[in-house]
Design a protein around this motif. Structure first.
Motif, PDB file in Angstrom:
ATOM      1  N   ARG A 322      -7.799  17.101   0.867  1.00  0.00           N
ATOM      2  CA  ARG A 322      -6.453  17.193   1.760  1.00  0.00           C
ATOM      3  C   ARG A 322      -6.032  18.466   2.751  1.00  0.00           C
ATOM      4  NH1 ARG A 322      -3.886  16.970  -4.089  1.00  0.00           N
ATOM      5  NH2 ARG A 322      -4.823  15.097  -4.871  1.00  0.00           N
ATOM      6  N   SER A 323      -6.581  18.670   3.170  1.00  0.00           N
ATOM      7  CA  SER A 323      -6.239  19.691   4.647  1.00  0.00           C
ATOM      8  C   SER A 323      -6.876  19.391   6.058  1.00  0.00           C
ATOM      9  CB  SER A 323      -6.580  21.139   4.688  1.00  0.00           C
ATOM     10  OG  SER A 323      -8.380  21.112   4.554  1.00  0.00           O
ATOM     11  N   ALA A 324      -7.875  17.845   5.477  1.00  0.00           N
ATOM     12  CA  ALA A 324      -7.967  17.244   6.570  1.00  0.00           C
ATOM     13  C   ALA A 324      -7.347  15.779   7.000  1.00  0.00           C
ATOM     14  CB  ALA A 324      -9.266  17.179   6.142  1.00  0.00           C
ATOM     15  N   ILE A 325      -8.674  14.465   6.701  1.00  0.00           N
ATOM     16  CA  ILE A 325      -8.403  13.309   6.718  1.00  0.00           C
ATOM     17  C   ILE A 325      -7.003  12.673   5.330  1.00  0.00           C
ATOM     18  CG2 ILE A 325      -9.466  11.143   6.036  1.00  0.00           C
ATOM     19  CD1 ILE A 325     -12.153  12.333   6.777  1.00  0.00           C
ATOM     20  N   PHE A 326      -6.528  13.190   4.795  1.00  0.00           N
ATOM     21  CA  PHE A 326      -6.150  13.177   3.478  1.00  0.00           C
ATOM     22  C   PHE A 326      -5.215  14.609   3.207  1.00  0.00           C
ATOM     23  CE2 PHE A 326     -10.001  10.250   2.423  1.00  0.00           C
ATOM     24  CZ  PHE A 326      -9.525   8.959   2.940  1.00  0.00           C
ATOM     25  N   ASP A 327      -4.646  15.104   4.428  1.00  0.00           N
ATOM     26  CA  ASP A 327      -3.895  15.691   5.079  1.00  0.00           C
ATOM     27  C   ASP A 327      -1.851  15.002   4.686  1.00  0.00           C
ATOM     28  OD1 ASP A 327      -1.589  17.877   5.320  1.00  0.00           O
ATOM     29  OD2 ASP A 327      -2.684  19.057   6.755  1.00  0.00           O
ATOM     30  N   PHE A 328      -1.812  13.953   3.753  1.00  0.00           N
ATOM     31  CA  PHE A 328      -0.897  13.672   3.243  1.00  0.00           C
ATOM     32  C   PHE A 328       0.400  14.049   3.977  1.00  0.00           C
ATOM     33  CE2 PHE A 328      -1.999  13.194  -1.084  1.00  0.00           C
ATOM     34  CZ  PHE A 328      -3.094  11.687  -0.709  1.00  0.00           C
ATOM     35  N   ASP A 329       0.881  15.310   4.395  1.00  0.00           N
ATOM     36  CA  ASP A 329       2.060  16.066   5.193  1.00  0.00           C
ATOM     37  C   ASP A 329       1.773  15.548   6.602  1.00  0.00           C
ATOM     38  OD1 ASP A 329       4.579  17.223   4.785  1.00  0.00           O
ATOM     39  OD2 ASP A 329       3.730  18.761   6.197  1.00  0.00           O
ATOM     40  N   ARG A 330       1.060  15.761   7.439  1.00  0.00           N
ATOM     41  CA  ARG A 330       0.837  15.358   8.210  1.00  0.00           C
ATOM     42  C   ARG A 330      -0.044  14.115   9.334  1.00  0.00           C
ATOM     43  NH1 ARG A 330      -4.284  18.078  10.921  1.00  0.00           N
ATOM     44  NH2 ARG A 330      -5.642  17.877   9.546  1.00  0.00           N
ATOM     45  N   HIS A 331      -0.362  12.992   8.100  1.00  0.00           N
ATOM     46  CA  HIS A 331      -0.864  12.152   7.962  1.00  0.00           C
ATOM     47  C   HIS A 331       0.127  10.456   7.626  1.00  0.00           C
ATOM     48  CE1 HIS A 331      -4.104  14.062   9.958  1.00  0.00           C
ATOM     49  NE2 HIS A 331      -4.695  14.619   9.563  1.00  0.00           N
ATOM     50  N   ARG A 332       0.653  10.736   6.913  1.00  0.00           N
ATOM     51  CA  ARG A 332       1.319   9.763   6.166  1.00  0.00           C
ATOM     52  C   ARG A 332       2.676   9.481   6.856  1.00  0.00           C
ATOM     53  NH1 ARG A 332       3.498   9.501   1.113  1.00  0.00           N
ATOM     54  NH2 ARG A 332       2.558   7.364   0.675  1.00  0.00           N
ATOM     55  N   ARG A 333       2.837   8.063   7.145  1.00  0.00           N
ATOM     56  CA  ARG A 333       4.093   7.449   7.790  1.00  0.00           C
ATOM     57  C   ARG A 333       4.508   6.614   6.797  1.00  0.00           C
ATOM     58  NH1 ARG A 333       2.950  11.101  10.223  1.00  0.00           N
ATOM     59  NH2 ARG A 333       2.512  11.467  12.693  1.00  0.00           N
ATOM     60  N   VAL A 334       5.426   7.270   6.174  1.00  0.00           N
ATOM     61  CA  VAL A 334       6.584   5.925   4.827  1.00  0.00           C
ATOM     62  C   VAL A 334       7.205   5.106   5.171  1.00  0.00           C
ATOM     63  CG1 VAL A 334       5.984   8.370   3.535  1.00  0.00           C
ATOM     64  CG2 VAL A 334       8.185   8.719   5.005  1.00  0.00           C
ATOM     65  N   GLU A 335       7.632   5.314   6.804  1.00  0.00           N
ATOM     66  CA  GLU A 335       8.435   4.827   7.494  1.00  0.00           C
ATOM     67  C   GLU A 335       8.102   3.232   7.956  1.00  0.00           C
ATOM     68  OE1 GLU A 335       6.183   6.165  10.441  1.00  0.00           O
ATOM     69  OE2 GLU A 335       7.721   7.300   8.645  1.00  0.00           O
ATOM     70  N   ALA A 336       6.282   2.819   7.293  1.00  0.00           N
ATOM     71  CA  ALA A 336       5.466   1.446   7.840  1.00  0.00           C
ATOM     72  C   ALA A 336       5.689   0.905   5.990  1.00  0.00           C
ATOM     73  CB  ALA A 336       4.210   2.192   8.428  1.00  0.00           C
ATOM     74  N   TYR A 337       5.206   1.396   5.309  1.00  0.00           N
ATOM     75  CA  TYR A 337       5.372   1.486   4.218  1.00  0.00           C
ATOM     76  C   TYR A 337       5.921   0.973   3.033  1.00  0.00           C
ATOM     77  CZ  TYR A 337       1.697   4.928   4.998  1.00  0.00           C
ATOM     78  OH  TYR A 337       0.835   5.883   5.377  1.00  0.00           O
ATOM     79  N   ALA A 338       7.597   0.296   3.654  1.00  0.00           N
ATOM     80  CA  ALA A 338       8.533  -0.467   2.576  1.00  0.00           C
ATOM     81  C   ALA A 338       7.712  -1.500   1.842  1.00  0.00           C
ATOM     82  CB  ALA A 338       9.123  -0.690   4.125  1.00  0.00           C
ATOM     83  N   LEU A 339       6.989  -2.126   2.138  1.00  0.00           N
ATOM     84  CA  LEU A 339       6.401  -3.478   1.202  1.00  0.00           C
ATOM     85  C   LEU A 339       5.626  -3.412  -0.074  1.00  0.00           C
ATOM     86  CD1 LEU A 339       4.806  -6.041   4.119  1.00  0.00           C
ATOM     87  CD2 LEU A 339       7.045  -5.669   2.938  1.00  0.00           C
ATOM     88  N   ILE A 340       5.101  -1.954   0.167  1.00  0.00           N
ATOM     89  CA  ILE A 340       4.881  -1.493  -0.951  1.00  0.00           C
ATOM     90  C   ILE A 340       5.786  -1.278  -2.749  1.00  0.00           C
ATOM     91  CG2 ILE A 340       3.758   0.304  -1.914  1.00  0.00           C
ATOM     92  CD1 ILE A 340       1.758   0.105   0.000  1.00  0.00           C
ATOM     93  N   THR A 341       6.938  -1.146  -2.039  1.00  0.00           N
ATOM     94  CA  THR A 341       7.845  -0.589  -3.174  1.00  0.00           C
ATOM     95  C   THR A 341       9.050  -1.602  -3.290  1.00  0.00           C
ATOM     96  OG1 THR A 341       9.090   0.985  -1.753  1.00  0.00           O
ATOM     97  CG2 THR A 341       7.778   1.593  -2.778  1.00  0.00           C
ATOM     98  N   GLY A 342       9.119  -2.725  -2.181  1.00  0.00           N
ATOM     99  CA  GLY A 342      10.326  -3.328  -2.005  1.00  0.00           C
ATOM    100  C   GLY A 342       9.589  -4.789  -2.008  1.00  0.00           C
ATOM    101  N   GLN A 343       8.161  -5.403  -1.976  1.00  0.00           N
ATOM    102  CA  GLN A 343       7.582  -6.208  -2.589  1.00  0.00           C
ATOM    103  C   GLN A 343       6.834  -6.721  -3.880  1.00  0.00           C
ATOM    104  OE1 GLN A 343       6.661  -8.263   1.276  1.00  0.00           O
ATOM    105  NE2 GLN A 343       5.334  -9.110   0.325  1.00  0.00           N
ATOM    106  N   THR A 344       6.592  -7.565  -4.626  1.00  0.00           N
ATOM    107  CA  THR A 344       6.319  -7.781  -5.467  1.00  0.00           C
ATOM    108  C   THR A 344       4.296  -8.679  -4.821  1.00  0.00           C
ATOM    109  OG1 THR A 344       7.673  -7.681  -6.822  1.00  0.00           O
ATOM    110  CG2 THR A 344       5.214  -7.532  -7.326  1.00  0.00           C
ATOM    111  N   GLY A 345       4.997  -9.332  -5.149  1.00  0.00           N
ATOM    112  CA  GLY A 345       4.013 -10.687  -4.615  1.00  0.00           C
ATOM    113  C   GLY A 345       3.505 -10.786  -3.531  1.00  0.00           C
ATOM    114  N   VAL A 346       2.798 -11.622  -2.873  1.00  0.00           N
ATOM    115  CA  VAL A 346       2.581 -12.106  -1.557  1.00  0.00           C
ATOM    116  C   VAL A 346       3.641 -12.858  -1.263  1.00  0.00           C
ATOM    117  CG1 VAL A 346       0.589 -13.040   0.005  1.00  0.00           C
ATOM    118  CG2 VAL A 346      -0.003 -11.617  -1.793  1.00  0.00           C
TER     119      VAL A 346
END
Length: 353
Positions: A322-346
């Motif tokens: 959580r302090s290196a590769i998967f440090d969410f606060d530093r590395h996540r880019r929620v603005e790019a993930y809209a499809l995850i919650t906005g779309q169900t099927g392909v």
């Protein structure tokens, strides 16, 4: 002070349609005692621990109802003794069961029981229900009717803290744990953060990430997984599999999702199966495991029967990822993930001209 917990997974062998709850609970008590003798502070039991995997059957309402638990497990005549013994042993437990609410709703549920408080600290209801609402037309098909008998979980993926675990080494005794002072609790960096999922949830990375974003350090997952179920997974007309090949692939798939999600979220994963040949015809995989935040298997069952595995889990290992590769606060880019919650099927891109 050490931030280490000794965790156990208690795999159950098969339960049958004719199995009595009392007999199943007796088996669970034997596994609980074995885990306590190893110094385990927590034991995970499987999904739908008290019964056979009944969603494979087409059942009338009258036939279905006995598979559900009604009311409080801590006071039920069938299950109260199990939790009382866990309290006496000072061992926390989590287990799965079919829950019937007072409103008549049915859920595939797991709970976390705290021995130190003699209470259910948290409840989770399975969200990713596999299978179908209606039985398959082929009378020889293996049905999976969780969507018929259960409603999707309505409690979300919720993390919680469990008291009286960190910094305590459980030597089996009849004594209860002594409450800690505020200074001791501060030195221990807070009580550990846990989360629960059930069976098919483990295949959906959204579930793990929701828990990890709440600081979860250990994810518990009970499961009943059919080794050969061509109507659902593992084989197709283009690439048919034998029964043995499908069962081997099911175990690979199970370990793949457990290990990869532990790594991608820097969490410990503990999974407990109900395994073996149920009702003479339905083969459930084993593979109950304890996995570290790097995806390494620390312990895994060797059979498909009743079996306990134990591992020491140093929760400080979670902090590294959580302090290196998967440090969410530093590395996540929620603005790019809209499809995850906005779309169900392909939704595919348009065809090229």
């Amino acid at each position: 002070m050490a931030h280490t917990i000794k965790i156990a997974a208690a795999q159950l062998g098969p339960n049958h349609l004719t199995s009595r709850r009392e007999d199943v609970v007796d088996r669970m008590l034997r596994l609980l005692h074995e885990a306590a003798s190893y110094g385990a502070q927590f034991v995970l039991f499987p999904e739908l621990a008290f019964v056979t995997f009944f969603p494979r059957y087409v059942l009338t309402p009258e036939e279905l109802e006995p598979f559900f638990e009604h009311g409080d497990l801590l006071t039920s005549p069938t299950t109260a003794a199990f939790f009382s013994e866990a309290r006496r042993l000072s061992v926390d437990v989590s287990l799965g069961f079919a829950e019937r609410t007072p409103e008549g709703e049915g859920f595939n549920t797991s709970i976390y029981y705290s021995a130190s408080t003699h209470s259910i600290l948290s409840k989770y209801r399975k969200i990713h229900l596999p299978g179908f609402v209606d039985p398959l037309p082929d009378p020889n098909a293996i049905n999976q009717l969780e969507k018929k008998y259960f409603q999707p979980g309505n409690l979300g993926f919720t993390a919680f803290r469990a008291p009286a675990l960190v910094g305590i080494t459980t030597e089996h005794s009849d004594s209860t744990k002594v409450p800690r002072s505020s200074s001791e609790r501060e030195a221990m960096r807070g009580d550990p953060i846990f989360g629960m999922i059930i069976c098919n949830d483990r295949r959906w990375p959204e579930a793990w990430r929701c828990l990890a974003l709440q600081g979860t350090e250990v994810v518990f997952c009970g499961y009943n997984t059919q080794g050969y179920c061509p109507e659902l997974a593992g084989t197709s007309p283009h690439k048919p599999q034998t029964k043995a090949e499908a069962e081997a692939a099911a175990l690979v798939d199970h370990l793949l999702v457990m290990q990869s999600n532990c790594y991608m979220n820097s969490v410990f994963g503990v999974c407990a199966a109900k395994a073996g040949l149920e009702d003479g015809n339905f083969d459930l995989i084993g593979g109950s495991s304890i996995i570290d935040p790097k995806g390494k298997i620390l312990a895994m069952t060797e059979t498909r029967g009743d079996e306990v595995i134990v591992a020491d889990c140093d929760l400080d290992e979670v902090k590294y990822g959580r302090s290196a590769i998967f440090d969410f606060d530093r590395h996540r880019r929620v603005e790019a993930y809209a499809l995850i919650t906005g779309q169900t099927g392909v939704v595919e891109p348009p065809f090229l001209r």
